[in-house]
Design an enzyme around this catalytic site. Structure first.
Site, PDB file in Angstrom:
ATOM      1  N   HIS A   1      -3.538  -5.703   0.973  1.00  0.00           N
ATOM      2  CA  HIS A   1      -2.912  -5.904   2.287  1.00  0.00           C
ATOM      3  C   HIS A   1      -2.899  -7.388   2.690  1.00  0.00           C
ATOM      4  CE1 HIS A   1      -2.564  -1.733   3.804  1.00  0.00           C
ATOM      5  NE2 HIS A   1      -3.624  -1.484   3.054  1.00  0.00           N
TER       6      HIS A   1
ATOM      7  N   CYS B   1       0.837  -1.197   0.000  1.00  0.00           N
ATOM      8  CA  CYS B   1       0.000   0.000   0.000  1.00  0.00           C
ATOM      9  C   CYS B   1       0.880   1.257   0.000  1.00  0.00           C
ATOM     10  CB  CYS B   1      -0.964  -0.041   1.194  1.00  0.00           C
ATOM     11  SG  CYS B   1      -2.383   1.048   0.990  1.00  0.00           S
TER      12      CYS B   1
ATOM     13  N   GLU C   1      -1.195  -8.686   4.971  1.00  0.00           N
ATOM     14  CA  GLU C   1      -1.052  -8.805   6.431  1.00  0.00           C
ATOM     15  C   GLU C   1      -2.392  -8.711   7.150  1.00  0.00           C
ATOM     16  OE1 GLU C   1      -0.725  -6.107   4.763  1.00  0.00           O
ATOM     17  OE2 GLU C   1      -0.960  -4.291   5.968  1.00  0.00           O
TER      18      GLU C   1
END
Lengths: 719, 221
Positions: B193, B86, B195
């Site tokens: 994302h 990002c 994560e």
């Protein structure tokens, strides 16, 4: 610099009534200086002093074994076990958001986040309850766009997930939108920071962003009605910088860990004035400030401007002098201002100097404690006229009217503009019922919801007040969480009108009764009055923000139904259509009484849901729009059709309280019904999930068609 | 395996990225932006999401000029691995470690939703997914519209360096590009994302194979 003379016009411009000015003369025994007049107006306006509401707020239940800190501090604090606590509050930023939607909403979010981290908590969740005028009103579209972008712009950059909220439209908000921002944070119970100063001669330290002229007089503006001159008030709106706030939060939490902080207070409404008085008053100390030491963004600022500025992202702290070097190092690391601007003193004095010249010298405790308090005359809201005949309409047509309205359509257009997953602990984002956030590093989960049905409150403030709390209780319960406590954001019109004051008093009574019965004490809150434009008040809107806990090992109840699931309703259905969504959206009628709330039944049914979570695959509360809307929402989310056996509008769209829609497999449904009969809880089978159609009695439509309408109606109306 | 996660002022996914690396078994150090060197022996540098320096000027532009960023450039020039997610992807392009730019979303709004992706390149970042796997990951950005000139895009595609492509382009990116690799395939920039999708509690685990394979591949044998 020559300060203006104190004239009746100047006093009025500060929002002070003649009798309030006489009170100032009594307290200080002389004419105030210009700066002093500003300080009094900041402390005594409705927004900061709660002068119209205090008397009634005192009746609310605020204690319980779970409560660590109730109202009066920056935010409320509730125990969640294992030495951890959740810190939360909801606060309005209505007037600024109407004047300047992006910055007004953004700084509303910033203010509530600061309230939370000032107490030592890292913010972990945010919500926003927004009320706008009718979609066709020329201002609505730009207000929605600006407010939503402002909420997102601030929260996304700061890095807190926005996991819930509400968006509603009603002509009553045409001239006065509502922006109610909620934030919650996580703190270790033994590392909470409060605002009371202690010790004489301790340095008073200014932290964060520099002071500018923005927001001077903001709290006074927020305590007045609007009229045609509203554009002139734009300079009273503050400008937010979430990047600075993020650094301020990190620096503040690091600073707290050094042990250097004696007490701390954020600068919100009425900035330096309010924060300094608060810290001194709570610690029974005086405060002396030297304003030339205040970090300033603009040249030639006066004492008056500095004392009343509402520049954002600032804090005031009382420091342990021996740890000054460590404290300063933290702020240097984050490139933020750190300046000793004064000290605590033994005398009861608020002593303000600017370049050696005395600008204000006031008895500090009196500033805080002698604010006027009014027992405003009020009239009970008259009993609602009974509901007239409601003609039957085709059930699918009625459902389409609801899901095609921006009030009940999917709010994806809004929620996608909010980062709902940052911090990587979001277990359920906005959309269906309460938002869920894991307590980082544990298997505990916190549930967050915000609720109120303003139509109900207007028709019947007492029942409407109860209903707002009951709906919050149900939304938390539907996830399997135990509701812990509540924050209230009370938005009303002009309290000087007895009918409006009657709405306020009635709603407080209802909220108090429900919080008591459902064991959800009020731990923080905010009152926003004078929400009127040209004499037209908003709908009474007491927004209830509530927090629940799923303790370690307790399973979340999901909301994903599957093919073949049985649909059951827990709770009694009587087909109440007064003040319903059906009436409003299909017939454009606002009539009848609000649905009555049976608090004992609410408690019993909530306990039943939690106790039998193992048998329930999906659960949602029934609120406005009734069974048909709730069933559609579950079906749509899962992409599975639904068939409801009921055929009358009252059965499908009635808004009786104390009810849940539950879905589970056939065998579990039988077990659940046996458990319910043993617990004395009403439960009936109302249909089943499956197929690709939505079938309401004799009327049916393909789910995909309805889903398209539901997914696009919001953007079509206001996007 | 040692990972360093860079913390700029305004980074807000640094903890999330560190947790994802740790869960996969990495030894993680968080490195402050004012540092001029990475810790000794770092295998992979994570540049997290967020709003570095408030994203003032342009997203990632100021971060690309920070002291630590020069150290990251040296690390990648030595053949070190780097993962920018990002805002981290924006930093990698601003610092010219990856080609192209990330512009404002075509819809002009911030967008947070879960999107479908196809995995499209061979690398230690993507090897944990099957050939041409379809996965779903969250996005949350205002400026994720990947743009580059046709020559660059042709080259990225020709060399098999498009790591992830959107199945339903949410932001107007050229050729549906969601993530790209450097020439040596050791630097990955991506807007989604991973994560945020590494354990069951997230409701999705499609990010896990990225971290699991990368950490495993770089661990000393």
């Amino acid at each position: 610099m020559q300060e203006p003379a104190i004239t009746p016009d100047l006093i009025e411009a500060h929002g002070l009534k003649p009798d309030e000015y006489d009170r100032i003369l009594d307290i200080i025994g002389r004419e105030p200086t210009f700066t002093e007049l500003g300080i009094f107006s900041a402390m005594w306006n409705e927004h900061c002093s709660y002068k119209s509401s205090k008397l009634h707020l005192r009746t609310l239940p605020t204690t319980g074994p779970q409560v660590i800190c109730g109202p009066g501090e920056n935010a409320g604090i509730v125990d969640i076990g294992d030495g951890q606590a959740v810190v939360f509050k909801m606060e309005s930023h209505n007037h600024p958001s109407y004047i300047e939607p992006y910055q007004g909403a953004a700084t509303g979010v910033g203010g509530i986040l600061r309230d939370v981290f000032t107490m030592g908590a890292r913010p972990i969740a945010a919500m926003n309850a927004l009320s706008f005028g009718e979609p066709s009103h020329p201002k609505t579209r730009s207000l929605v766009a600006g407010v939503v972008a402002g909420v997102g712009g601030y929260g996304n950059c700061f890095g807190v997930p926005t996991v819930g909220g509400e968006v509603r439209f009603d002509p009553a908000y045409n001239g006065n939108c509502l922006v109610n921002a909620f934030a919650a944070g996580l703190v270790d119970s033994d590392k909470i920071f409060y605002s009371a100063a202690s010790g004489v001669g301790m340095p008073v330290v200014y932290l964060g962003a520099k002071t500018g002229r923005d927001g001077v007089g903001g709290a006074t503006m927020a305590s007045a009605e609007f009229d045609a001159d509203i554009e002139e008030k734009r300079p009273t709106v503050q400008v937010g910088d979430p990047f600075t706030e993020k650094r301020l939060m990190e620096a503040t939490l690091e600073l707290m860990a050094t042990g250097a902080v004696i007490s701390i207070q954020d600068m919100g409404a009425a900035g330096l004035t309010c924060s300094a008085v608060e810290m001194g008053d709570k610690g029974q100390l005086g405060i002396a400030l030297d304003l030339e030491k205040v970090p300033q963004r603009e040249a030639h600022m006066t004492a008056y401007e500095m004392m009343l500025s509402e520049s954002q992202e600032r804090m005031l702290m009382v420091l342990k002098p021996e740890l000054e070097a460590e404290a300063k190092a933290v702020f240097d690391k984050w490139d933020l201002d750190f300046a000793i601007v004064g000290e605590t003193i033994a005398e009861d004095r608020f002593f303000i100097r600017h370049n050696g010249e005395v600008k204000a010298d006031l008895p500090l405790s009196k500033l805080a404690s002698t604010a006027p308090e009014y027992d405003r005359p009020w009239e009970p809201t008259p009993e609602a006229e009974p509901l007239g005949d409601v003609p039957e309409v085709d059930a699918i047509d009625a459902l389409k009217a609801l899901i095609g309205s921006p009030n009940y359509a999917a709010k994806t257009w809004v929620t996608e503009q909010y980062d709902s997953q940052v911090m990587a602990d979001t277990a359920r984002g906005p959309g269906l019922g309460a938002g869920l956030v894991r307590v980082h590093g544990t298997d505990k989960v916190l549930a967050f919801t915000s609720d109120v049905t303003p139509r109900y409150v207007k028709a019947n403030p007492v029942e409407g007040g109860k209903q707002a709390v009951a709906e919050a209780y149900r939304n938390l319960t539907a996830t399997g969480a135990l509701p812990l406590a509540t924050t209230d954001n009370l938005n009303f019109g002009n309290p000087e009108k007895p009918a409006i004051m009657g709405q306020f008093v009635g709603a407080i009574r209802g909220i108090g009764a429900a919080c008591e019965a459902l064991d959800m004490p009020i731990v923080s809150g905010n009152v926003s009055l004078y929400n009127e434009t040209d004499g037209e008040a908003i709908l009474p809107t007491p927004t209830i923000g509530a927090v629940g806990l799923l303790a370690s090992g307790e399973d979340v109840i999901g909301c994903d139904v599957r093919e073949g699931h049985v649909a059951l309703v827990v709770g009694e259905s009587a087909g109440h259509l007064g003040q319903s969504a059906l009436l409003a959206e299909v017939f454009n009628r606002v009539e009848g009484d609000a649905p009555p709330v049976d608090l004992d039944a609410e408690k019993r049914h909530g306990d039943f849901i939690r106790a039998n979570r193992g048998m329930i695959t999906a659960c949602t509360d029934l609120s406005d729009g009734g069974l048909a809307l709730a069933a559609f929402e579950l079906a749509e989310a899962a992409g599975v059709g639904v068939t409801l056996d009921a055929s009358t509008n009252a059965e499908l769209f009635g808004e009786d309280q104390g009810r849940y829609l539950v879905a589970c497999g056939f065998d579990k449904a039988e077990e659940l019904m046996i458990e319910a009969s043993q617990a004395g809880v009403p439960i009936i089978t109302v249909g089943r999930f499956g197929g690709s159609d939505v079938r309401l009695g004799n009327s049916a439509a393909p789910l995909s068609d309805l889903a398209r309408l539901y997914r696009t109606a919001f953007a079509d109306a206001v996007g | 395996m040692k990972a360093a996660v860079i913390v700029f002022p305004g980074s807000n996914c640094d903890r999330d990225l560190a947790v994802a690396f740790e869960r996969a078994g990495a030894d993680v150090t968080r490195v402050w932006h004012k540092e001029t060197d990475l810790p000794e022996g770092v295998d992979v540098v994570g540049i997290p999401g967020g709003f570095s320096y408030g994203d003032y000027l342009r997203c990632g532009a100021i971060a690309a000029q920070s002291p630590i960023c020069r150290a990251v450039v040296r690390h990648t020039e030595r053949g070190g691995y780097a993962l920018g997610i990002c805002n981290g992807f924006q930093v990698l392009t601003e610092a010219r470690m990856l080609p192209g730019v990330l512009m404002r979303n075509a819809g002009l709004k911030f967008l947070c939703r879960t999107v479908g992706l196809t995995v499209g390149a061979q690398s230690e970042f993507t090897a944990g997914y099957g050939e041409a796997a379809e996965i779903a990951l969250p996005i949350a950005h205002h400026d994720g519209n990947y743009r580059a000139d046709a020559e660059t895009l042709d080259r990225l595609e020709g060399e098999g360096r498009v790591a992830f492509r959107y199945t339903d382009n949410p932001n107007g990116s050229d050729r549906d590009i969601a993530g790209i690799l450097s020439e040596n395939r050791r630097v990955l920039g991506m807007m989604p994302h991973p994560e945020r999708a590494v354990d069951a509690g997230h409701g999705a685990t499609d990010g896990q194979p990225l971290f699991a394979h990368l950490v495993g591949a770089l661990a000393p044998a």
